[in-house]
Design a protein around this motif. Structure first.
Motif, PDB file in Angstrom:
ATOM      1  N   ASP A  68      52.788  41.155  42.429  1.00  0.00           N
ATOM      2  CA  ASP A  68      50.992  40.683  41.697  1.00  0.00           C
ATOM      3  C   ASP A  68      50.911  41.500  40.839  1.00  0.00           C
ATOM      4  O   ASP A  68      51.173  42.989  41.411  1.00  0.00           O
ATOM      5  CB  ASP A  68      50.008  41.024  42.212  1.00  0.00           C
ATOM      6  CG  ASP A  68      47.997  41.058  41.423  1.00  0.00           C
ATOM      7  OD1 ASP A  68      48.368  40.949  40.753  1.00  0.00           O
ATOM      8  OD2 ASP A  68      47.095  41.039  42.142  1.00  0.00           O
ATOM      9  N   TRP A  71      48.449  44.393  40.940  1.00  0.00           N
ATOM     10  CA  TRP A  71      48.834  45.428  42.382  1.00  0.00           C
ATOM     11  C   TRP A  71      49.764  46.399  42.219  1.00  0.00           C
ATOM     12  O   TRP A  71      49.862  47.387  42.563  1.00  0.00           O
ATOM     13  CB  TRP A  71      48.720  44.178  43.708  1.00  0.00           C
ATOM     14  CG  TRP A  71      49.042  45.149  44.772  1.00  0.00           C
ATOM     15  CD1 TRP A  71      50.766  45.345  45.387  1.00  0.00           C
ATOM     16  CD2 TRP A  71      49.163  45.779  45.787  1.00  0.00           C
ATOM     17  NE1 TRP A  71      50.791  45.913  46.763  1.00  0.00           N
ATOM     18  CE2 TRP A  71      49.243  45.923  46.948  1.00  0.00           C
ATOM     19  CE3 TRP A  71      46.880  46.390  45.753  1.00  0.00           C
ATOM     20  CZ2 TRP A  71      48.700  47.153  48.079  1.00  0.00           C
ATOM     21  CZ3 TRP A  71      46.765  46.843  46.617  1.00  0.00           C
ATOM     22  CH2 TRP A  71      48.208  47.651  47.514  1.00  0.00           C
ATOM     23  N   CYS A  89      39.295  52.958  44.813  1.00  0.00           N
ATOM     24  CA  CYS A  89      39.040  51.996  44.567  1.00  0.00           C
ATOM     25  C   CYS A  89      37.488  51.833  43.948  1.00  0.00           C
ATOM     26  O   CYS A  89      36.708  51.540  43.491  1.00  0.00           O
ATOM     27  CB  CYS A  89      38.249  50.895  45.757  1.00  0.00           C
ATOM     28  SG  CYS A  89      39.470  50.698  47.382  1.00  0.00           S
ATOM     29  N   CYS A 146      42.322  42.002  32.866  1.00  0.00           N
ATOM     30  CA  CYS A 146      41.438  41.715  32.682  1.00  0.00           C
ATOM     31  C   CYS A 146      40.464  41.440  32.222  1.00  0.00           C
ATOM     32  O   CYS A 146      38.893  40.538  32.351  1.00  0.00           O
ATOM     33  CB  CYS A 146      40.649  43.160  33.625  1.00  0.00           C
ATOM     34  SG  CYS A 146      41.419  44.220  34.719  1.00  0.00           S
ATOM     35  N   TYR A 164      40.010  47.976  39.737  1.00  0.00           N
ATOM     36  CA  TYR A 164      40.798  47.171  40.676  1.00  0.00           C
ATOM     37  C   TYR A 164      40.244  46.388  41.283  1.00  0.00           C
ATOM     38  O   TYR A 164      38.676  46.186  42.070  1.00  0.00           O
ATOM     39  CB  TYR A 164      41.637  47.796  41.522  1.00  0.00           C
ATOM     40  CG  TYR A 164      41.880  48.658  40.464  1.00  0.00           C
ATOM     41  CD1 TYR A 164      43.351  48.166  40.152  1.00  0.00           C
ATOM     42  CD2 TYR A 164      42.514  50.459  40.319  1.00  0.00           C
ATOM     43  CE1 TYR A 164      44.612  49.379  39.485  1.00  0.00           C
ATOM     44  CE2 TYR A 164      43.337  51.070  40.169  1.00  0.00           C
ATOM     45  CZ  TYR A 164      44.685  50.426  39.642  1.00  0.00           C
ATOM     46  OH  TYR A 164      45.893  51.075  38.632  1.00  0.00           O
ATOM     47  N   SER A 165      39.782  45.019  40.920  1.00  0.00           N
ATOM     48  CA  SER A 165      38.437  44.343  41.219  1.00  0.00           C
ATOM     49  C   SER A 165      38.886  42.725  41.760  1.00  0.00           C
ATOM     50  O   SER A 165      39.967  41.995  40.991  1.00  0.00           O
ATOM     51  CB  SER A 165      37.782  44.023  40.487  1.00  0.00           C
ATOM     52  OG  SER A 165      36.447  43.242  40.808  1.00  0.00           O
ATOM     53  N   ARG A 166      38.907  41.603  43.023  1.00  0.00           N
ATOM     54  CA  ARG A 166      38.801  40.487  43.078  1.00  0.00           C
ATOM     55  C   ARG A 166      38.353  39.509  41.858  1.00  0.00           C
ATOM     56  O   ARG A 166      37.973  38.503  41.670  1.00  0.00           O
ATOM     57  CB  ARG A 166      39.240  39.982  44.459  1.00  0.00           C
ATOM     58  CG  ARG A 166      40.122  40.928  45.035  1.00  0.00           C
ATOM     59  CD  ARG A 166      40.001  40.201  46.714  1.00  0.00           C
ATOM     60  NE  ARG A 166      41.204  41.020  47.364  1.00  0.00           N
ATOM     61  CZ  ARG A 166      42.539  40.760  47.679  1.00  0.00           C
ATOM     62  NH1 ARG A 166      43.275  39.889  47.081  1.00  0.00           N
ATOM     63  NH2 ARG A 166      43.033  40.965  48.195  1.00  0.00           N
ATOM     64  N   SER A 167      37.315  40.128  41.354  1.00  0.00           N
ATOM     65  CA  SER A 167      36.267  39.643  40.851  1.00  0.00           C
ATOM     66  C   SER A 167      36.530  39.669  39.208  1.00  0.00           C
ATOM     67  O   SER A 167      37.049  40.381  38.494  1.00  0.00           O
ATOM     68  CB  SER A 167      35.012  39.830  40.300  1.00  0.00           C
ATOM     69  OG  SER A 167      34.388  39.991  42.599  1.00  0.00           O
ATOM     70  N   LEU A 174      37.173  47.447  45.328  1.00  0.00           N
ATOM     71  CA  LEU A 174      38.521  46.910  46.409  1.00  0.00           C
ATOM     72  C   LEU A 174      37.775  47.637  47.510  1.00  0.00           C
ATOM     73  O   LEU A 174      37.226  48.354  47.611  1.00  0.00           O
ATOM     74  CB  LEU A 174      39.433  47.262  45.752  1.00  0.00           C
ATOM     75  CG  LEU A 174      40.607  46.166  45.140  1.00  0.00           C
ATOM     76  CD1 LEU A 174      41.877  46.961  45.374  1.00  0.00           C
ATOM     77  CD2 LEU A 174      40.545  44.865  45.264  1.00  0.00           C
ATOM     78  N   SER A 178      40.775  47.220  53.104  1.00  0.00           N
ATOM     79  CA  SER A 178      41.871  45.767  52.141  1.00  0.00           C
ATOM     80  C   SER A 178      43.225  46.567  52.025  1.00  0.00           C
ATOM     81  O   SER A 178      44.720  45.944  51.641  1.00  0.00           O
ATOM     82  CB  SER A 178      40.863  45.097  51.787  1.00  0.00           C
ATOM     83  OG  SER A 178      40.317  44.514  51.899  1.00  0.00           O
ATOM     84  N   ARG A 182      47.279  46.205  52.919  1.00  0.00           N
ATOM     85  CA  ARG A 182      47.696  45.367  51.939  1.00  0.00           C
ATOM     86  C   ARG A 182      49.075  45.978  51.557  1.00  0.00           C
ATOM     87  O   ARG A 182      50.519  45.295  51.516  1.00  0.00           O
ATOM     88  CB  ARG A 182      47.013  44.927  50.874  1.00  0.00           C
ATOM     89  CG  ARG A 182      48.102  44.505  49.569  1.00  0.00           C
ATOM     90  CD  ARG A 182      47.542  43.436  48.752  1.00  0.00           C
ATOM     91  NE  ARG A 182      48.130  43.074  47.595  1.00  0.00           N
ATOM     92  CZ  ARG A 182      47.675  42.332  46.288  1.00  0.00           C
ATOM     93  NH1 ARG A 182      46.193  42.286  46.021  1.00  0.00           N
ATOM     94  NH2 ARG A 182      48.586  41.444  45.879  1.00  0.00           N
TER      95      ARG A 182
END
Length: 203
Positions: A68, A71, A89, A146, A164-167, A174, A178, A182
């Motif tokens: 990724d 990442w 984060c 992004c 840094y976001s999962r949305s 983040l 987690s 990871r």
């Protein structure tokens, strides 16, 4: 039967709590003197950092980017700046000045026993980090990605979005645990001896 001795860390925490309470008791004139000044808590253990070697770091970074790219950028930034995981984060795009190559750290994300909250940095002070040209280039590419992800869902990547976001729109950060998990899985998968950054960041 002799009672079990409390761990040194627990004793230090108890000493800290009692010290604060008794200082206030003296200030409020409930007691004349603070008896805890006569007690010495156990010394804190000396840090024993075991960061990955240059070869291990390169191996970990290569594996991160292969899985990724976003990442990979995160792991790279930790390695070159030594940020703590909570600070990492909490970064928002408004804290980055890519034209000047600077990152301002002012907040952190805390996580414990299922609770998550935003807080001051560990030192309670804002600090400014200088980024090299390579890091700036990677962050610009990450920002473009992004923005593209946000546009795909009809959203806009604002200055308050998390880096840094999962949305897709960067509206959520983040979770520190987690990120740690990871990274640990990544280090194990690459068979690196240093399974965690011991320079305070992912640990």
């Amino acid at each position: 039967m002799p009672s079990a001795r409390l761990p040194a860390g627990t004793i230090r925490q108890i000493h800290f709590i009692l010290s604060g309470a008794l200082k206030r008791a003296v200030r409020w004139r409930w007691i004349a003197t603070n008896p805890i000044v006569e007690a010495e808590p156990p010394s804190a253990p000396r840090p024993n950092p075991q960061p990955p070697s240059a070869a291990e770091a390169a191996q970990i970074l290569a594996a991160a980017w292969e899985r990724d790219p976003a990442w990979g950028v995160l792991v790279w930034l930790v390695m070159v700046t030594g940020q703590r995981r909570g600070e990492l984060c909490s970064i928002r795009w408004r804290q980055l000045d890519l034209d000047r190559g600077a990152l301002t750290l002012a907040r952190s994300i805390g996580q414990r026993d299922g609770e998550v909250w935003e807080k001051d940095t560990k030192t309670h002070q804002q600090r400014r980090l200088t980024l090299d040209e390579h890091a700036v280039g990677l962050l610009r590419a990450h920002q473009d990605l992004c923005r593209c992800n946000a546009e795909q869902v009809g959203a806009t990547l604002g200055r308050d979005a998390f880096v840094y976001s999962r949305s897709p729109d960067g509206s959520t950060h983040l979770l520190p645990d987690s990120a740690t998990q990871r990274y640990g899985k990544l280090a194990v998968a690459t068979k690196a001896d240093s399974v965690r950054f011991a320079i305070r960041n992912f640990a």
